[in-house]
Design a protein around this motif. Structure first.
Motif, PDB file in Angstrom:
ATOM      1  N   SER A  20       6.575   6.423  21.526  1.00  0.00           N
ATOM      2  CA  SER A  20       6.900   5.969  20.173  1.00  0.00           C
ATOM      3  C   SER A  20       6.381   4.551  19.922  1.00  0.00           C
ATOM      4  CB  SER A  20       8.409   6.031  19.933  1.00  0.00           C
ATOM      5  OG  SER A  20       9.079   5.116  20.759  1.00  0.00           O
ATOM      6  N   ASN A  21       6.353   3.705  20.928  1.00  0.00           N
ATOM      7  CA  ASN A  21       5.829   2.349  20.757  1.00  0.00           C
ATOM      8  C   ASN A  21       4.311   2.337  20.659  1.00  0.00           C
ATOM      9  OD1 ASN A  21       8.279   1.110  20.722  1.00  0.00           O
ATOM     10  ND2 ASN A  21       8.308   0.679  22.909  1.00  0.00           N
ATOM     11  N   ALA A  22       3.651   3.271  21.280  1.00  0.00           N
ATOM     12  CA  ALA A  22       2.189   3.305  21.270  1.00  0.00           C
ATOM     13  C   ALA A  22       1.642   3.637  19.889  1.00  0.00           C
ATOM     14  CB  ALA A  22       1.690   4.308  22.294  1.00  0.00           C
ATOM     15  N   SER A  23       2.380   4.373  19.099  1.00  0.00           N
ATOM     16  CA  SER A  23       1.878   4.788  17.794  1.00  0.00           C
ATOM     17  C   SER A  23       2.458   3.964  16.640  1.00  0.00           C
ATOM     18  CB  SER A  23       2.197   6.263  17.574  1.00  0.00           C
ATOM     19  OG  SER A  23       3.593   6.445  17.525  1.00  0.00           O
ATOM     20  N   ALA A  24       3.106   2.881  16.934  1.00  0.00           N
ATOM     21  CA  ALA A  24       3.768   2.090  15.898  1.00  0.00           C
ATOM     22  C   ALA A  24       2.867   0.965  15.403  1.00  0.00           C
ATOM     23  CB  ALA A  24       5.077   1.534  16.425  1.00  0.00           C
ATOM     24  N   ALA A  25       1.734   1.313  14.819  1.00  0.00           N
ATOM     25  CA  ALA A  25       0.816   0.314  14.285  1.00  0.00           C
ATOM     26  C   ALA A  25       1.131   0.064  12.809  1.00  0.00           C
ATOM     27  CB  ALA A  25      -0.616   0.790  14.427  1.00  0.00           C
ATOM     28  N   THR A  26       0.932  -1.160  12.359  1.00  0.00           N
ATOM     29  CA  THR A  26       1.186  -1.487  10.957  1.00  0.00           C
ATOM     30  C   THR A  26      -0.078  -1.242  10.138  1.00  0.00           C
ATOM     31  OG1 THR A  26       0.558  -3.785  11.281  1.00  0.00           O
ATOM     32  CG2 THR A  26       2.883  -3.231  11.570  1.00  0.00           C
ATOM     33  N   ASP A  27       0.108  -1.118   8.849  1.00  0.00           N
ATOM     34  CA  ASP A  27      -1.022  -0.964   7.947  1.00  0.00           C
ATOM     35  C   ASP A  27      -1.759  -2.289   7.824  1.00  0.00           C
ATOM     36  OD1 ASP A  27      -0.385   1.664   7.460  1.00  0.00           O
ATOM     37  OD2 ASP A  27       0.734   1.239   5.632  1.00  0.00           O
ATOM     38  N   PRO A  28      -3.072  -2.241   7.573  1.00  0.00           N
ATOM     39  CA  PRO A  28      -3.814  -3.495   7.413  1.00  0.00           C
ATOM     40  C   PRO A  28      -3.490  -4.179   6.083  1.00  0.00           C
ATOM     41  CG  PRO A  28      -5.246  -1.616   7.050  1.00  0.00           C
ATOM     42  CD  PRO A  28      -3.932  -1.072   7.524  1.00  0.00           C
ATOM     43  N   TRP A  29      -3.705  -5.480   6.042  1.00  0.00           N
ATOM     44  CA  TRP A  29      -3.512  -6.281   4.830  1.00  0.00           C
ATOM     45  C   TRP A  29      -4.850  -6.429   4.129  1.00  0.00           C
ATOM     46  CZ3 TRP A  29       1.187  -8.123   3.184  1.00  0.00           C
ATOM     47  CH2 TRP A  29       2.235  -8.016   4.085  1.00  0.00           C
ATOM     48  N   TYR A  30      -4.846  -6.389   2.803  1.00  0.00           N
ATOM     49  CA  TYR A  30      -6.059  -6.547   2.006  1.00  0.00           C
ATOM     50  C   TYR A  30      -5.851  -7.649   0.971  1.00  0.00           C
ATOM     51  CZ  TYR A  30      -7.536  -2.054   3.891  1.00  0.00           C
ATOM     52  OH  TYR A  30      -7.884  -1.038   4.734  1.00  0.00           O
ATOM     53  N   VAL A  31      -6.943  -8.262   0.540  1.00  0.00           N
ATOM     54  CA  VAL A  31      -6.892  -9.231  -0.552  1.00  0.00           C
ATOM     55  C   VAL A  31      -7.166  -8.451  -1.835  1.00  0.00           C
ATOM     56  CG1 VAL A  31      -7.933 -11.287  -1.565  1.00  0.00           C
ATOM     57  CG2 VAL A  31      -7.716 -11.098   0.915  1.00  0.00           C
ATOM     58  N   TYR A  32      -6.244  -8.543  -2.787  1.00  0.00           N
ATOM     59  CA  TYR A  32      -6.402  -7.913  -4.097  1.00  0.00           C
ATOM     60  C   TYR A  32      -6.562  -9.014  -5.136  1.00  0.00           C
ATOM     61  CZ  TYR A  32      -4.982  -3.439  -2.142  1.00  0.00           C
ATOM     62  OH  TYR A  32      -4.928  -2.288  -1.408  1.00  0.00           O
ATOM     63  N   ALA A  33      -7.456  -8.789  -6.098  1.00  0.00           N
ATOM     64  CA  ALA A  33      -7.696  -9.758  -7.169  1.00  0.00           C
ATOM     65  C   ALA A  33      -7.309  -9.137  -8.507  1.00  0.00           C
ATOM     66  CB  ALA A  33      -9.154 -10.177  -7.194  1.00  0.00           C
ATOM     67  N   SER A  34      -6.730  -9.952  -9.376  1.00  0.00           N
ATOM     68  CA  SER A  34      -6.324  -9.493 -10.698  1.00  0.00           C
ATOM     69  C   SER A  34      -7.555  -9.307 -11.581  1.00  0.00           C
ATOM     70  CB  SER A  34      -5.389 -10.518 -11.335  1.00  0.00           C
ATOM     71  OG  SER A  34      -5.157 -10.201 -12.691  1.00  0.00           O
ATOM     72  N   LYS A  35      -7.569  -8.233 -12.361  1.00  0.00           N
ATOM     73  CA  LYS A  35      -8.665  -7.997 -13.314  1.00  0.00           C
ATOM     74  C   LYS A  35      -8.534  -8.906 -14.534  1.00  0.00           C
ATOM     75  CE  LYS A  35      -9.306  -3.138 -12.128  1.00  0.00           C
ATOM     76  NZ  LYS A  35      -9.212  -1.743 -12.624  1.00  0.00           N
ATOM     77  N   VAL A  36      -7.354  -9.474 -14.752  1.00  0.00           N
ATOM     78  CA  VAL A  36      -7.104 -10.299 -15.931  1.00  0.00           C
ATOM     79  C   VAL A  36      -7.520 -11.749 -15.705  1.00  0.00           C
ATOM     80  CG1 VAL A  36      -5.324 -11.161 -17.511  1.00  0.00           C
ATOM     81  CG2 VAL A  36      -5.223  -8.810 -16.671  1.00  0.00           C
ATOM     82  N   ASN A  37      -6.985 -12.371 -14.641  1.00  0.00           N
ATOM     83  CA  ASN A  37      -7.242 -13.798 -14.455  1.00  0.00           C
ATOM     84  C   ASN A  37      -7.833 -14.158 -13.092  1.00  0.00           C
ATOM     85  OD1 ASN A  37      -5.049 -13.419 -12.834  1.00  0.00           O
ATOM     86  ND2 ASN A  37      -3.672 -14.775 -13.962  1.00  0.00           N
TER      87      ASN A  37
END
Length: 70
Positions: A20-37
């Motif tokens: 159970s510990n071997a498969s407990a990976a977190t999702d990656p983080w991404y940079v998101y930019a606003s389409k408005v500003n």
């Protein structure tokens, strides 16, 4: 016989804990930019339709993602 059952139970518990510990990976983080500003933020999931993914690859920690947040 009692020793064998106890040993088998213990081995099963240890194997389950390791698996159970071997498969407990977190999702990656991404940079998101606003389409408005153009405001940029780090998130693991898209914040909505008003945002686009500004980073082509994901980062393993939020700290690494924040470095590229501009």
């Amino acid at each position: 016989m009692k020793l064998i059952n106890t040993t088998l139970l213990l081995a099963t518990f240890i194997f389950t804990a390791i698996a159970s510990n071997a498969s407990a990976a977190t999702d990656p983080w991404y940079v998101y930019a606003s389409k408005v500003n153009g405001y940029r933020m780090c998130a693991q999931a898209s914040p909505g339709s008003g945002w686009y993914k500004a980073s082509p690859n994901g980062y393993s920690t939020k700290g690494a993602c924040n470095y590229y947040e501009r």
